[in-house]
Design a protein around this motif. Sequence first.
Motif, short mmCIF file in Angstrom:
data_model
loop_
_atom_site.label_atom_id
_atom_site.label_comp_id
_atom_site.label_asym_id
_atom_site.label_seq_id
_atom_site.Cartn_x
_atom_site.Cartn_y
_atom_site.Cartn_z
N SER A 67 11.95 3.00 -12.01
CA SER A 67 12.05 3.41 -13.42
C SER A 67 11.77 4.90 -13.59
N GLU A 68 11.08 5.48 -12.62
CA GLU A 68 10.85 6.91 -12.67
C GLU A 68 12.15 7.64 -12.28
N GLN A 69 12.43 8.72 -12.91
CA GLN A 69 13.64 9.46 -12.62
C GLN A 69 13.48 10.26 -11.34
N MET A 70 14.28 9.96 -10.34
CA MET A 70 14.22 10.71 -9.08
C MET A 70 14.74 12.13 -9.30
N PRO A 71 13.98 13.14 -8.90
CA PRO A 71 14.44 14.52 -9.08
C PRO A 71 15.78 14.76 -8.37
N VAL A 107 0.84 -1.20 0.00
CA VAL A 107 0.00 0.00 0.00
C VAL A 107 0.87 1.26 0.00
N ALA A 108 1.96 1.23 0.76
CA ALA A 108 2.86 2.39 0.81
C ALA A 108 3.51 2.65 -0.55
N LEU A 109 4.01 1.60 -1.17
CA LEU A 109 4.65 1.75 -2.49
C LEU A 109 3.65 2.15 -3.55
N ASN A 110 2.39 1.80 -3.34
CA ASN A 110 1.35 2.07 -4.33
C ASN A 110 0.57 3.34 -4.02
N ASN A 111 1.17 4.20 -3.17
CA ASN A 111 0.59 5.50 -2.84
C ASN A 111 -0.84 5.38 -2.30
N GLY A 112 -1.06 4.36 -1.45
CA GLY A 112 -2.34 4.21 -0.80
C GLY A 112 -3.42 3.54 -1.63
N ALA A 154 13.05 22.91 2.42
CA ALA A 154 12.25 23.56 1.39
C ALA A 154 12.92 24.84 0.90
N LYS A 155 13.47 25.59 1.84
CA LYS A 155 14.17 26.83 1.48
C LYS A 155 15.43 26.51 0.69
N ARG A 156 16.14 25.46 1.08
CA ARG A 156 17.38 25.07 0.40
C ARG A 156 17.13 24.76 -1.08
N TYR A 157 15.96 24.15 -1.38
CA TYR A 157 15.68 23.75 -2.76
C TYR A 157 14.62 24.63 -3.42
N SER A 158 14.26 25.72 -2.74
CA SER A 158 13.30 26.70 -3.29
C SER A 158 12.00 26.03 -3.73
N ILE A 159 11.47 25.18 -2.85
CA ILE A 159 10.23 24.46 -3.14
C ILE A 159 9.28 24.66 -1.95
N ASN A 160 8.00 24.78 -2.25
CA ASN A 160 6.99 24.83 -1.19
C ASN A 160 7.16 23.61 -0.28
N LYS A 161 7.14 23.83 1.04
CA LYS A 161 7.48 22.75 1.97
C LYS A 161 6.52 21.56 1.89
N TYR A 162 5.24 21.82 1.63
CA TYR A 162 4.28 20.71 1.53
C TYR A 162 4.51 19.91 0.25
N HIS A 163 4.83 20.61 -0.82
CA HIS A 163 5.12 19.91 -2.08
C HIS A 163 6.42 19.12 -1.95
N PHE A 164 7.41 19.70 -1.28
CA PHE A 164 8.69 19.00 -1.10
C PHE A 164 8.49 17.72 -0.28
N GLN A 165 7.71 17.82 0.80
CA GLN A 165 7.48 16.64 1.63
C GLN A 165 6.77 15.53 0.85
N LYS A 166 5.78 15.91 0.04
CA LYS A 166 5.05 14.94 -0.77
C LYS A 166 5.98 14.29 -1.79
N PHE A 203 9.32 14.04 -1.60
CA PHE A 203 10.31 13.22 -0.90
C PHE A 203 9.72 11.86 -0.54
N LYS A 204 8.48 11.87 -0.05
CA LYS A 204 7.86 10.61 0.35
C LYS A 204 7.55 9.74 -0.86
N ARG A 205 7.23 10.36 -1.96
CA ARG A 205 6.92 9.59 -3.17
C ARG A 205 8.11 8.74 -3.60
N TYR A 206 9.32 9.29 -3.47
CA TYR A 206 10.50 8.58 -3.97
C TYR A 206 11.26 7.81 -2.89
N THR A 207 10.95 8.04 -1.62
CA THR A 207 11.70 7.34 -0.56
C THR A 207 10.80 6.52 0.36
#
Length: 298
Positions: free
Chosen positions: A186-190, A124-129, A214-226, A228-232
């Motif tokens: 197979s998906e390219q990790m950003p 379920v975790a790998l399949n995004n719920g 989020a500041k380090r990578y200039s990304i909205n923190k909620y989008h960055f967390q989502k 990060f979790k998608r790929y890890t």
Amino acid sequence: MNEFVPFNYELDLSPNSVWIKAIPTPSTKDRFVYLQECGEFYSNSRHFTRRKGGLQSYLLEYTLAGEGVLEYEGQVYSLKAGDFFWIDCVQPQYYYTNPKVGSWHTIWAHFYGGNSEYYYEQFVALNNGKHKATLDNSVSINSLIQELIRIYDNNEVNTADIIFSSGILTMIMAECINALNNKKLSEQMPQCIKDAIHYISENHTENITLELLAKRYSINKYHFQKLFKRYTNYTPNQFLIMTRLNAAKELLRTTSKNISEISYEVGIQSVNHFINLFKRQEGLTPQTFRNMWYNNQG
């Protein structure tokens, strides 16, 4: 399955369908992943199962031809050839032949026990719920469940058969998870996620927050967390904690530093918090972990 759970169904099946019921012993339930039922159904247009939930069983059903529909946890999944679903039958479920197609050929297994809960959680975790996925290679799952049918079609199932079938069920679960993992890989990790993994690993003793990343990578923190979790499969904070605890385990194994020193050295300022985190991840205290490690040394 021995327990009675209220459900409605209509078995609109062709005569060549197969339905096998296993009768696991209490010792089998205590020790193994065990089969409850399995089969190969050639379902016609009126075939359906609607269960209110409460059944201690996992159901994995693979579509060989035709089309079915699964309604589960507020989602509606279309199931065509190559698709499978894996659900926890404690939750309400409704699955049926798509009436517009009129046929649904599946092979399936109900099972429970052993470490099946862990495999299910990973799926379920790998399949995004989600509870539906696609297998490119149907031969493996099909042949494995066919082997279960062959074993349990014989009324004289012995201990060796039970152990072998437990191994087959584990292989089926691993196949499903591996298919998802290969798809994800197979998906390219950003690049920002690759860099964040390296940054956290190298600086886990520092005060790393979601805001800082989020500041380090200039990304909205909620989008960055989502992302990060998608790929890890971990949030940044979960990954940070895991990295710190892995470093702590190394120090517990290789040094005589006390628990407080190790806690501070890996970046956790509260010793009580460190002990609680360690126990939550490892199932035992840092001191017990150290003692077990030393006691098992030759």
